[in-house]
Design an enzyme around this catalytic site. Sequence first.
Site, PDB file in Angstrom:
ATOM      1  N   ARG A   1     -17.620  -4.625   9.959  1.00  0.00           N
ATOM      2  CA  ARG A   1     -16.475  -3.756  10.099  1.00  0.00           C
ATOM      3  C   ARG A   1     -16.805  -2.299  10.352  1.00  0.00           C
ATOM      4  O   ARG A   1     -17.439  -1.569   9.341  1.00  0.00           O
ATOM      5  CB  ARG A   1     -15.641  -3.820   8.978  1.00  0.00           C
ATOM      6  CG  ARG A   1     -14.760  -5.155   8.700  1.00  0.00           C
ATOM      7  CD  ARG A   1     -14.195  -5.419   7.310  1.00  0.00           C
ATOM      8  NE  ARG A   1     -13.190  -3.962   7.133  1.00  0.00           N
ATOM      9  CZ  ARG A   1     -12.533  -4.234   5.991  1.00  0.00           C
ATOM     10  NH1 ARG A   1     -12.346  -5.148   5.167  1.00  0.00           N
ATOM     11  NH2 ARG A   1     -11.763  -3.004   6.017  1.00  0.00           N
TER      12      ARG A   1
ATOM     13  N   ARG B  28       0.916  -1.118   0.055  1.00  0.00           N
ATOM     14  CA  ARG B  28       0.104  -0.057  -0.019  1.00  0.00           C
ATOM     15  C   ARG B  28       0.736   1.192  -0.050  1.00  0.00           C
ATOM     16  O   ARG B  28       0.114   2.210  -0.105  1.00  0.00           O
ATOM     17  CB  ARG B  28      -0.916   0.062   1.233  1.00  0.00           C
ATOM     18  CG  ARG B  28      -2.160  -0.499   0.867  1.00  0.00           C
ATOM     19  CD  ARG B  28      -2.819  -0.578   2.294  1.00  0.00           C
ATOM     20  NE  ARG B  28      -4.465  -0.380   2.278  1.00  0.00           N
ATOM     21  CZ  ARG B  28      -5.371  -1.235   2.676  1.00  0.00           C
ATOM     22  NH1 ARG B  28      -4.900  -2.584   2.590  1.00  0.00           N
ATOM     23  NH2 ARG B  28      -6.517  -1.222   2.519  1.00  0.00           N
TER      24      ARG B  28
ATOM     25  N   ARG C 269     -10.250   6.522   4.361  1.00  0.00           N
ATOM     26  CA  ARG C 269      -9.509   5.538   3.696  1.00  0.00           C
ATOM     27  C   ARG C 269      -9.532   5.767   2.124  1.00  0.00           C
ATOM     28  O   ARG C 269      -8.338   5.387   1.841  1.00  0.00           O
ATOM     29  CB  ARG C 269     -10.325   4.399   3.954  1.00  0.00           C
ATOM     30  CG  ARG C 269     -10.388   3.592   5.340  1.00  0.00           C
ATOM     31  CD  ARG C 269     -11.418   2.832   5.604  1.00  0.00           C
ATOM     32  NE  ARG C 269     -11.275   1.414   4.759  1.00  0.00           N
ATOM     33  CZ  ARG C 269     -12.149   0.657   4.829  1.00  0.00           C
ATOM     34  NH1 ARG C 269     -13.470   0.856   5.168  1.00  0.00           N
ATOM     35  NH2 ARG C 269     -11.912  -0.727   4.133  1.00  0.00           N
TER      36      ARG C 269
HETATM   37  P1  AMP Z   1      -8.434  -3.712   4.168  1.00  0.00           P
HETATM   38  O1  AMP Z   1      -8.974  -4.969   4.770  1.00  0.00           O
HETATM   39  O2  AMP Z   1      -7.289  -4.049   2.902  1.00  0.00           O
HETATM   40  O3  AMP Z   1      -9.640  -2.603   3.620  1.00  0.00           O
HETATM   41  O4  AMP Z   1      -7.521  -3.099   5.168  1.00  0.00           O
HETATM   42  C1  AMP Z   1      -8.124  -2.574   6.269  1.00  0.00           C
HETATM   43  C2  AMP Z   1      -7.235  -1.609   7.225  1.00  0.00           C
HETATM   44  O5  AMP Z   1      -6.230  -2.457   7.485  1.00  0.00           O
HETATM   45  C3  AMP Z   1      -6.646  -0.391   6.461  1.00  0.00           C
HETATM   46  O6  AMP Z   1      -7.522   0.584   6.444  1.00  0.00           O
HETATM   47  C4  AMP Z   1      -5.197  -0.222   7.089  1.00  0.00           C
HETATM   48  O7  AMP Z   1      -5.423   0.477   8.132  1.00  0.00           O
HETATM   49  C5  AMP Z   1      -4.804  -1.719   7.503  1.00  0.00           C
HETATM   50  N1  AMP Z   1      -4.053  -2.387   6.401  1.00  0.00           N
HETATM   51  C6  AMP Z   1      -4.352  -3.381   5.619  1.00  0.00           C
HETATM   52  N2  AMP Z   1      -3.350  -3.437   4.732  1.00  0.00           N
HETATM   53  C7  AMP Z   1      -2.239  -2.865   4.962  1.00  0.00           C
HETATM   54  C8  AMP Z   1      -0.966  -2.372   4.467  1.00  0.00           C
HETATM   55  N3  AMP Z   1      -0.581  -2.958   3.754  1.00  0.00           N
HETATM   56  N4  AMP Z   1      -0.363  -1.310   5.086  1.00  0.00           N
HETATM   57  C9  AMP Z   1      -1.006  -0.635   6.143  1.00  0.00           C
HETATM   58  N5  AMP Z   1      -2.112  -0.568   6.565  1.00  0.00           N
HETATM   59  C10 AMP Z   1      -2.844  -1.971   6.194  1.00  0.00           C
END
Ligand code: AMP
Length: 191
Positions: free
Chosen positions: A134, A89, A146
């Site tokens: 969530r 990311r 986000r």
């Molecule tokens: P997601 O399930 O991919 O939508 O991720 C949910 C949350 O997890 C994000 O908003 C971040 O806070 C954290 N997160 C997930 N993947 C990453 C990553 N590669 N780097 C940093 N934070 C992450």
Amino acid sequence: MLNVVLFGPPGAGKGTQSERLIEKYDLVHLSTGDIFRSNIKGETELGKLAKSYMDKGQLVPDSVTIDMLRSEVLKYSNPKGFIFDGFPRTNAQANALDEFLSTQNTAITLMLALEVEEEELKTRLLKRAEVSGRADDADPAIIENRIRVYNNETAPVKDYYLQQGKFISIDGIGSIDDITTRLFSAIDSRN
Ligand code: AMP
């Protein structure tokens, strides 16, 4: 190995499409968001730390995320490949991933980037909140944050893979099946 970065903003359909890809290509699915959530559930130290960022829609710090990702990859012996979902990311994560994979004698094959416009993302995330439970999907202010973080910190990672000739843009609007077909043909044209 077939190592795919499945990329896209929150709500683009990465999780849903990952399920299809792992089944067809027999890959390991590594979703950093899922791993953080299971740590939160298990009340680990990593989970507590990650939660403080996730609740605000911010990124968990690179060093923590990269260390976690590395140890997850090392759990699998002789995989056919990985789907990296929600990782990298940031450009720092993309760099660290390249360096780490080269120590494992492998590399990213391609990045598939699901493109979906913002209004559609917001609608999808609020709808997903009804079933995902969530907190970060249910609050419009967190969703905004986000998407802002995605635009500022994550979208530039496309250029990283573009420069390596590994970037493929995929239209993320349409039925789930149609989008799966687009992803399959992108992979098959590169394999
Ligand atoms: P997601 O399930 O991919 O939508 O991720 C949910 C949350 O997890 C994000 O908003 C971040 O806070 C954290 N997160 C997930 N993947 C990453 C990553 N590669 N780097 C940093 N934070 C992450």
